[in-house]
Scaffold this motif. Structure first.
Motif, short mmCIF file in Angstrom:
data_model
loop_
_atom_site.label_atom_id
_atom_site.label_comp_id
_atom_site.label_asym_id
_atom_site.label_seq_id
_atom_site.Cartn_x
_atom_site.Cartn_y
_atom_site.Cartn_z
N GLY A 53 17.05 34.61 56.00
CA GLY A 53 16.06 35.67 55.84
C GLY A 53 16.57 36.82 54.98
O GLY A 53 15.83 37.35 54.14
N LEU A 54 17.83 37.21 55.19
CA LEU A 54 18.42 38.28 54.37
C LEU A 54 18.52 37.86 52.91
O LEU A 54 18.24 38.65 52.00
CB LEU A 54 19.81 38.64 54.89
N THR A 55 18.91 36.63 52.67
CA THR A 55 19.05 36.14 51.30
C THR A 55 17.69 36.04 50.62
O THR A 55 17.55 36.38 49.44
CB THR A 55 19.78 34.79 51.29
N LEU A 56 16.68 35.60 51.35
CA LEU A 56 15.33 35.54 50.80
C LEU A 56 14.82 36.95 50.48
O LEU A 56 14.22 37.18 49.42
CB LEU A 56 14.40 34.84 51.79
N THR A 57 15.09 37.89 51.36
CA THR A 57 14.71 39.29 51.12
C THR A 57 15.42 39.84 49.89
O THR A 57 14.81 40.54 49.07
CB THR A 57 15.03 40.16 52.35
N LEU A 58 16.70 39.52 49.73
CA LEU A 58 17.46 39.96 48.56
C LEU A 58 16.85 39.39 47.29
O LEU A 58 16.72 40.11 46.28
CB LEU A 58 18.93 39.56 48.69
N ILE A 60 13.71 38.46 46.78
CA ILE A 60 12.42 39.11 46.54
C ILE A 60 12.62 40.52 46.00
O ILE A 60 11.94 40.95 45.05
CB ILE A 60 11.57 39.10 47.83
N VAL A 61 13.56 41.26 46.57
CA VAL A 61 13.85 42.61 46.09
C VAL A 61 14.34 42.57 44.64
O VAL A 61 13.93 43.39 43.81
CB VAL A 61 14.88 43.31 47.01
N LEU A 85 17.56 50.27 48.10
CA LEU A 85 17.24 48.95 48.65
C LEU A 85 18.47 48.05 48.72
O LEU A 85 18.71 47.40 49.74
CB LEU A 85 16.14 48.28 47.80
N LEU A 89 20.41 46.56 52.04
CA LEU A 89 20.66 45.13 52.24
C LEU A 89 22.15 44.84 52.38
O LEU A 89 22.55 43.97 53.16
CB LEU A 89 20.08 44.32 51.08
N TYR A 93 23.93 42.85 55.47
CA TYR A 93 24.87 41.73 55.32
C TYR A 93 26.18 42.03 56.06
O TYR A 93 26.77 41.13 56.66
CB TYR A 93 25.17 41.45 53.85
N TRP A 96 25.56 41.47 59.66
CA TRP A 96 25.52 40.03 59.91
C TRP A 96 26.93 39.46 59.98
O TRP A 96 27.23 38.63 60.85
CB TRP A 96 24.72 39.32 58.80
#
Length: 122
Positions: A53-58, A60-61, A85, A89, A93, A96
């Protein structure tokens, strides 16, 4: 709650789940059925779902910032969105990674203690 009766094979299995061998273990026909292995398998699944999810958000950003940079350069330059942003993130990370190392430590020690904020996802 540290269990001294946890075998070293189970500890290695649980640690390997956190180290990225989770997809291989998920495809094996014979799953481990003991509570210790299930506990760490579930927590590792939740951690890697958060990582995805974090990687997908990164991604998209990065796409949105690239679009703004190309088409709306004055807005991009005026708001300094990249600094805020990507800094946020980066902190996510780092959090995480702390949970990931905590999970590895719990698996190596032989503990079934649930990780805070993560045990509900598992």
């Amino acid at each position: 709650m540290f269990e001294r009766s946890i075998h070293w094979q189970d500890r290695i299995y649980a640690t390997a789940c956190y180290l990225g061998l989770l997809p291989i273990f998920a495809l094996l026909p014979r799953q481990r059925t003991d509570a210790y292995s299930k506990h760490h398998f579930g927590q590792a699944c939740a951690l890697f779902a958060l990582f995805f999810g974090l990687t997908l958000t990164l991604a998209i950003v990065a796409l949105v910032l690239s679009y703004l940079l190309i088409h709306y350069r004055e807005i991009y330059a005026g708001l300094h969105l990249e600094r805020y942003l990507l800094g946020f993130l980066r902190k996510l990370y780092l959090a995480w990674a702390v949970f990931w190392l905590f999970g590895i430590g719990l698996a190596l020690v032989g503990s079934m203690r649930p990780m805070p904020l993560l045990h509900r996802l598992a």
